[in-house]
Design a protein around this motif. Structure first.
Motif, PDB file in Angstrom:
ATOM      1  N   THR A  64      -0.765   9.167  -0.611  1.00 43.90           N
ATOM      2  CA  THR A  64      -1.846   8.902  -1.571  1.00 43.90           C
ATOM      3  C   THR A  64      -2.270  10.147  -2.332  1.00 43.90           C
ATOM      4  N   THR A  93      -3.433  12.988  -1.327  1.00 48.97           N
ATOM      5  CA  THR A  93      -4.646  13.645  -0.852  1.00 48.97           C
ATOM      6  C   THR A  93      -4.299  15.055  -0.409  1.00 48.97           C
ATOM      7  N   GLU A  97       0.832  -1.202   0.000  1.00 48.52           N
ATOM      8  CA  GLU A  97       0.000   0.000   0.000  1.00 48.52           C
ATOM      9  C   GLU A  97       0.864   1.249   0.000  1.00 48.52           C
ATOM     10  N   LYS A  98       0.389   2.261  -0.686  1.00 51.56           N
ATOM     11  CA  LYS A  98       1.118   3.523  -0.755  1.00 51.56           C
ATOM     12  C   LYS A  98       1.052   4.249   0.582  1.00 51.56           C
TER      13      LYS A  98
END
Length: 91
Positions: free
Chosen positions: A31, A33, A27-28
């Motif tokens: 992200t 955001t 998983e990163k």
């Protein structure tokens, strides 16, 4: 259910656990955001990923050992260990 069947089920569960840990490690962290990711959060995320990877190796090693025992193969206990300096020297 006898002990051999139970060990086989545990080995299967171990493989699934390793797959889940791999998914977490993939998983990163960032992200893209709008939230500002602090250095502390990045450090914690990286430490979590490292822990996932180390746990996956430990589980996989133990699964391989148990599978070798079930198959009747001779296992060598002197395998590579992921202990830190202090743990290795504390004997």
């Amino acid at each position: 259910m006898n002990a051999k069947e139970t060990k086989k089920l545990i080995i299967q569960a171990g493989h699934k656990a390793v797959e889940e840990l791999i998914n977490v490690a993939k998983e990163k962290i960032i992200t893209n955001t709008e939230d500002d990711v602090s250095a502390d959060r990045l450090k914690n995320a990286a430490a979590t990923k490292k822990l996932c990877i180390m746990d996956a190796f430990e589980i996989l090693q133990r699964v391989e050992e148990e599978q070798a025992i079930l198959d009747g193969k001779d296992i060598n206990k002197e395998t590579k260990s992921f202990k830190g300096f202090a743990e290795r020297r504390s004997k």
